[in-house]
Write an enzyme that holds these catalytic residues in place. Structure first.
Site, short mmCIF file in Angstrom:
data_model
loop_
_atom_site.label_atom_id
_atom_site.label_comp_id
_atom_site.label_asym_id
_atom_site.label_seq_id
_atom_site.Cartn_x
_atom_site.Cartn_y
_atom_site.Cartn_z
N HIS A 1 -7.85 -4.68 0.47
CA HIS A 1 -7.34 -3.38 0.02
C HIS A 1 -8.57 -2.50 -0.17
O HIS A 1 -9.15 -2.45 -1.24
CB HIS A 1 -6.59 -3.60 -1.30
N CYS B 1 -9.53 9.00 -5.81
CA CYS B 1 -10.19 8.02 -6.64
C CYS B 1 -10.24 8.54 -8.07
O CYS B 1 -10.81 9.60 -8.31
CB CYS B 1 -11.61 7.77 -6.13
N ASN C 1 -7.67 5.60 -1.17
CA ASN C 1 -7.11 4.68 -0.17
C ASN C 1 -7.50 5.06 1.26
O ASN C 1 -7.65 6.23 1.60
CB ASN C 1 -5.59 4.71 -0.25
N HIS D 1 -10.90 0.91 -0.28
CA HIS D 1 -10.89 2.34 -0.52
C HIS D 1 -11.98 3.00 0.30
O HIS D 1 -13.03 2.40 0.58
CB HIS D 1 -11.07 2.62 -2.02
N ARG E 1 3.34 3.91 -3.77
CA ARG E 1 3.00 3.47 -5.13
C ARG E 1 1.54 3.82 -5.45
O ARG E 1 1.27 4.75 -6.21
CB ARG E 1 3.27 1.97 -5.27
N ASP E 2 0.59 3.10 -4.87
CA ASP E 2 -0.83 3.33 -5.13
C ASP E 2 -1.23 4.77 -4.75
O ASP E 2 -2.00 5.42 -5.44
CB ASP E 2 -1.65 2.32 -4.33
#
Lengths: 307, 307
Positions: free
Chosen positions: A212, A245, A254, A214, A20-21
């Site tokens: 979460h 990003c 990520n 990055h 997803r992300d």
């Protein structure tokens, strides 16, 4: 290694957000069958949670336009959770109709980010999420809450820890079982991570917190280490470090699941995940996307021929 | 968790960053860099606030062609007062050449692995230390400080696992011989915060923490997390390479040295003083990457250029 002796959790739940992300932030639109195959491969790695897709308007996120087909097409492995994003009640209903059994909502600790991202204030977004949470409660569907910009905002810059704590508390109070604190632009460091978590831990029980991170500034693993040293036991990551990003062209986003697992393995922390299987899934999706992996573990392992 | 929050910090108030780009970095780059470019690189680094810049290696050009111009580099650079420009000297001959060329500080390289020592310099650890004792005697007579490096402290490309006790033993020997500082190198970057902690615990029994440095490679993405743990244990000297110059000779295409920019970003975020100007450092990284016609390995640099 003795994780308990050093105050570290014995077990860490890894939440895989690659499909997803990760894919949402990749330029190339991925065919539905590739998405399904990726998720199916991830389901066999031991990962306990795989975020599948997003029930958001395809006008906004073309990459996730096939959300229904993906949700219906994937294998559902026992013991694995398959949450989906639902930005509002409409998305929620659509997700349930397609077979979703867990959903996520996305808040932010920054007014500017909220406005630019979903065109409403934090308060207005919370109201929308409350509708979702209410319906979800009635149907016994767990809801995970995300807080973006927890360590910095591309528009506002510095974000105060108290604001992160406030938004987290709102999401937790409405019934989110877990709050994932996102360093959306990767600007955080162990210093700001610690301060932010100290503020949030005053409002939310530790066991309900996730990070979460990055890796845009290379700080993700150091930040994750800081979080787990403080007792956080849920970590989000993306296979192969999928997902650049959107705020820094060409920069990474990520943190790579492989690199996180490598670190946790070295700390003697149990994740239940087979690192090699994740690397294979990463290899699959990078080949399909025709791109190099962002995982250093994968880069090093494939180049020496050793794992 | 038993006082998990207490495990995070306290951190040293300041950290000495040892810049190894011009030597360790360039030595592991494929393209041979012209002498004027090397000199410009070192001169630019001298303007960033870095206090220690490893300039070159007085080793036979037959073995390390990249460092063939060691005398010209040593004589050509601006030697800024207050900055130290150590050079590698593998034996007495190299030491004498270094001093003749104006060197005021030297480094010697040991290893915690017998096989690595055999493959690298064709002798046993014991024999390598005997060779170094000649250098130590000459250095003492000339009042020249000597820094000792121990390679393979967290793993060896040939032997695999390395015992922490062995690292402690070699470190102790080099410290007793008169090295003022021991830089512990994770040569193939396989270490994690777990193995770093275990290794440092053993070494700190034999060498005072004030005399210890860590030299972490980022081949598996673990460098900053490993450095964080070292800092938590009281280490306050960290080696790094501008732009993350220097790949890993044991994993083709994989990265090697941790990027100085990414390290300084993290230390800044922790409120730890380094004296280094991050922007000037990034500019220097841009310069050498252009000269080498390669992309930077620094994530901070990648992200910052686009914001």
């Amino acid at each position: 290694q003795e994780p308990q002796a050093s105050g570290l959790p014995e077990y860490i739940k890894i939440v895989e957000v690659g499909p997803r992300d990760g894919l949402q932030n990749e330029k190339v639109i991925v065919p539905t069958d590739i998405k399904i195959e990726l998720i199916n491969q991830l389901s066999k790695t031991g990962l306990p949670v795989v975020e599948v897709t997003s029930f958001v308007s395809s006008k906004w996120v073309p990459q996730m336009a096939d959300h229904k087909e993906v949700m219906r097409g994937i294998e559902r492995h026992p013991g694995v959770h398959y949450p989906v994003l639902t930005p509002n009640l409409q998305g929620f209903h659509s997700a349930i109709a397609a077979g979703a059994t867990e959903v996520s909502v996305f808040g932010a600790a920054s007014e500017s980010f909220s406005k630019m991202n979903i065109n409403c204030s934090i308060e207005e977004s919370i109201e929308k999420f409350e509708e979702v949470a209410k319906s979800a409660r009635n149907m016994n569907i767990p809801v995970r809450g995300y807080v973006s910009c927890a360590l910095g905002c591309p528009y506002e810059g510095n974000i105060i820890p108290a604001k992160v704590a406030e938004v987290s508390k709102r999401l937790y109070s409405m019934g989110c079982y877990e709050i994932s604190l996102g360093d959306t632009i990767g600007v955080g460091t162990p210093g700001s991570m610690k301060k932010m978590l100290e503020a949030v831990m005053k409002e939310i029980p530790l066991s309900a917190l996730a990070v979460h991170c990055h890796d845009t500034y290379g700080q993700a693993l150091a930040n994750i280490l800081t979080a787990i040293q403080m007792g956080v036991s849920v970590v989000d990551s993306s296979v192969s470090g999928l997902g650049g990003c959107p705020y820094a062209k060409g920069a990474t986003g990520n943190v790579a699941t492989e690199d996180v697992i490598y670190m946790l393995n070295g700390l003697g922390i149990n994740t239940g995940v087979n690192l090699y299987a994740v690397m294979e899934a990463g290899n699959f999706i990078c080949t399909a996307l025709n791109k190099k992996t962002n995982s250093k573990v994968a880069q090093a392992s494939f180049n020496t021929g050793t794992i | 968790q038993v006082s998990a929050a207490a495990a995070v910090g306290p951190y040293p108030k300041q950290v000495k960053v040892v810049e190894v780009g011009p030597r360790d970095g360039l030595q592991n780059e494929k393209n041979v860099v012209p002498t004027p470019v090397k000199i410009s690189l070192i001169n630019m680094l001298s303007e960033t606030g870095l206090q220690v810049i490893e300039a070159t290696s007085f080793v036979s050009p037959k073995w390390v062609p990249q460092m063939a111009d060691h005398t010209e580099v040593m004589q050509g650079i601006n030697k800024v007062p207050g900055i130290s420009y150590p050079v590698l000297t593998p034996n007495l001959k190299g030491f004498q050449a270094a001093v003749a060329a104006g060197a005021k500080e030297v480094s010697i390289f040991g290893a915690a692995s017998e096989l690595f020592t055999k493959k690298n310099i064709n002798c046993s650890i014991e024999e390598s230390l005997e060779r170094f004792s000649e250098v130590m005697a000459a250095a003492r007579a000339a009042n020249i400080p000597v820094r000792g490096y121990v390679s393979c402290v967290l793993g060896c490309p040939y032997e695999g696992k390395i015992s922490a006790a062995k690292v402690a033993e070699v470190s102790k020997k080099m410290y007793s011989m008169g090295c003022y500082e021991i830089s512990l190198g994770d040569t193939i970057g396989v270490g994690t915060p777990g193995s770093m902690k275990e290794m440092l615990t053993m070494v700190m029994k034999e060498v005072p923490v004030g005399a210890l440095a860590v030299h972490c490679h980022d081949t598996y993405g673990q460098a900053l997390a490993n450095i964080l743990v070292a800092l938590q244990m009281g280490v306050s000297v960290v080696d790094a390479s501008v732009a993350g110059l220097g790949g890993c000779p044991y994993a083709q295409g994989a990265s090697g040295n941790v990027a100085t920019e990414d390290l300084v970003y993290m230390l800044n975020g922790l409120g730890i003083h380094t004296g280094v100007d991050l922007q000037k450092l990034m500019d220097t990284g841009t310069f050498i990457c252009n000269a080498l016609n390669r992309r930077t390995n620094s994530k901070v640099s990648q992200a910052s250029c686009r914001l």
